[in-house]
Design a protein around this motif. Structure first.
Motif, PDB file in Angstrom:
ATOM      1  N   ARG A  57      20.173   8.069 -25.611  1.00 38.69           N
ATOM      2  CA  ARG A  57      20.097   6.613 -25.748  1.00 38.69           C
ATOM      3  C   ARG A  57      18.669   6.217 -26.094  1.00 38.69           C
ATOM      4  O   ARG A  57      17.721   6.608 -25.413  1.00 38.69           O
ATOM      5  CB  ARG A  57      20.517   5.924 -24.451  1.00 38.69           C
ATOM      6  N   THR A  70      23.095   4.419 -28.461  1.00 36.05           N
ATOM      7  CA  THR A  70      23.271   5.831 -28.175  1.00 36.05           C
ATOM      8  C   THR A  70      23.660   6.585 -29.437  1.00 36.05           C
ATOM      9  O   THR A  70      24.532   6.143 -30.188  1.00 36.05           O
ATOM     10  CB  THR A  70      24.347   6.029 -27.094  1.00 36.05           C
ATOM     11  N   CYS A 310      26.385   4.237 -22.839  1.00 33.04           N
ATOM     12  CA  CYS A 310      25.340   3.699 -23.716  1.00 33.04           C
ATOM     13  C   CYS A 310      24.442   2.654 -23.058  1.00 33.04           C
ATOM     14  O   CYS A 310      23.317   2.439 -23.494  1.00 33.04           O
ATOM     15  CB  CYS A 310      25.958   3.115 -24.977  1.00 33.04           C
ATOM     16  N   GLY A 311      24.925   1.971 -22.046  1.00 37.67           N
ATOM     17  CA  GLY A 311      24.127   0.959 -21.375  1.00 37.67           C
ATOM     18  C   GLY A 311      24.132  -0.405 -22.028  1.00 37.67           C
ATOM     19  O   GLY A 311      23.473  -1.332 -21.549  1.00 37.67           O
ATOM     20  N   GLY A 329      24.597   5.740 -18.026  1.00 36.08           N
ATOM     21  CA  GLY A 329      24.108   4.584 -18.764  1.00 36.08           C
ATOM     22  C   GLY A 329      23.062   3.767 -18.027  1.00 36.08           C
ATOM     23  O   GLY A 329      22.435   2.892 -18.632  1.00 36.08           O
TER      24      GLY A 329
END
Length: 356
Positions: A57, A70, A310-311, A329
């Motif tokens: 990421r 990401t 991915c956050g 994440g």
């Protein structure tokens, strides 16, 4: 590229995700609109820190706005502290366009790695099929590059779909690898070939896959690309009598899963909690994550993967409690500061969340 779905094991051990500032040590053109960025971790000690197929990421601040994206790592983990990200610039992609236009040798960028459980299991020596479309070739190239070094006689079918001949990723390297890997067979489909192309055309079908790889149903498959593409390949693999456990997928893009308890919500009591985001209040049903509930009621929470990787869907918990299970994440420090991932959090009370 951020939903990672897989039931695979991995080759070798890899560490828990770490946050690092990486240095760009090289940039090269890979194909029209596709560039490879070579990054080095100055803090790494040279040991392998990711498994082939995993992701990274990147965190960027563009015009004062934070963006988390990401991308699959395309290089082999045997390179130690060096990583390659092969990234396609999207016409509407703020981050990918910034990377193509701005990131150059000597610059530094914040990252978190390794992420994801889409990883190669080569322990049983089974024949493999690495199936991709477009930039989905990146994590599979990490697997192939690793096998080229540690098991060059592995039985591998590389099956790739592209639009034009110039869009075929890693074409020169694949040709070179075939001279070193006697059991590597490469097949490429073009959806819009120019005159003079005498290879495969159109979509991958059961017929053409069977012609190129007659034992496709008996191979362990690693597949990456658009959701519809992967669903088609999964169906073909299943139609060939394959075991479901032998099919592993990764894809990046907005995906919103259907609540597992959706059909049971009426009997289970339906709404159990309420969530507040700014001036919007929405209900959360049995079995729903915050992201599922928000999407169902047209409350926009930006999302990249819906799998905790991915956050992108990070929000701050102002009040209330959740049960959260994510795939890396968030860092421990972010969790300690009250951040949660909407895609991985199920409320256990009424809850208020915020973007800042």
């Amino acid at each position: 590229m951020a939903d990672v779905t897989s039931n695979s094991a991995h080759i070798g051990a890899f560490d828990e995700p770490v946050s690092r500032t990486l240095e760009c040590i090289g940039v090269r053109n890979e194909a029209p609109g596709v560039m490879t960025f070579r990054l080095r971790d100055p803090q790494a000690d040279g040991t392998r820190r990711f498994a082939p197929g995993q992701a990274m990421r990147l965190t960027l601040f563009i015009d004062g706005v934070r963006h988390d994206r990401t991308f699959s790592i395309a290089s082999s983990p045997l390179e130690g502290d060096v990583f390659e990200l092969t990234i396609k610039a999207k016409a509407d992609g703020t981050v990918t366009r910034w990377l193509h236009q701005t990131l150059r040798e000597g610059m530094r960028i914040d990252a978190r790695y390794p992420l994801g459980r889409f990883t190669l299991d080569a322990s049983n020596g089974a024949p493999l099929a690495l199936v991709s479309a477009g930039s989905g070739a990146s994590p599979l190239m990490s697997m192939l590059r690793t096998l080229a070094q540690c098991d060059p006689h592995a039985d591998i079918a590389w099956l790739h779909a592209a639009r034009h001949a110039e869009d075929i990723l890693f074409a020169d390297e694949l040709a070179a690898l075939q001279t070193r890997m006697p059991n590597l067979k490469v097949s490429v489909w073009l959806s819009a070939p120019a005159p003079g192309w005498f290879g495969l055309r159109g979509r991958m079908t059961r017929g053409t896959l069977g012609a190129m790889t007659p034992d496709f149903g008996r191979r362990t498959v690693y597949c990456c690309g658009p959701a519809a593409f992967m669903q088609n390949i999964r169906q073909i693999h299943a139609a060939e009598g394959a075991r479901r456990a032998a099919f592993h997928i990764e894809h990046f893009g907005p995906v919103v899963e259907t609540p597992l308890a959706e059909t049971a919500t009426e009997d289970a009591g339906g709404v159990i909690h309420h969530a507040t985001l700014g001036n919007r209040r929405f209900d959360v049903r049995v079995g729903e994550t915050l992201l599922m509930a928000a999407t169902r009621q047209q409350v926009v929470i930006p999302c990249g993967c819906a799998s905790g990787l991915c956050g992108t869907c990070k929000v701050r918990r102002v009040s209330g409690d959740v049960t959260m299970h994510h795939a890396g994440g968030l860092s421990a420090s972010e969790e300690a500061q009250g951040w949660i991932l909407a895609c991985s959090s199920r409320p256990s009370t009424d809850i208020e969340i915020a973007f800042r």
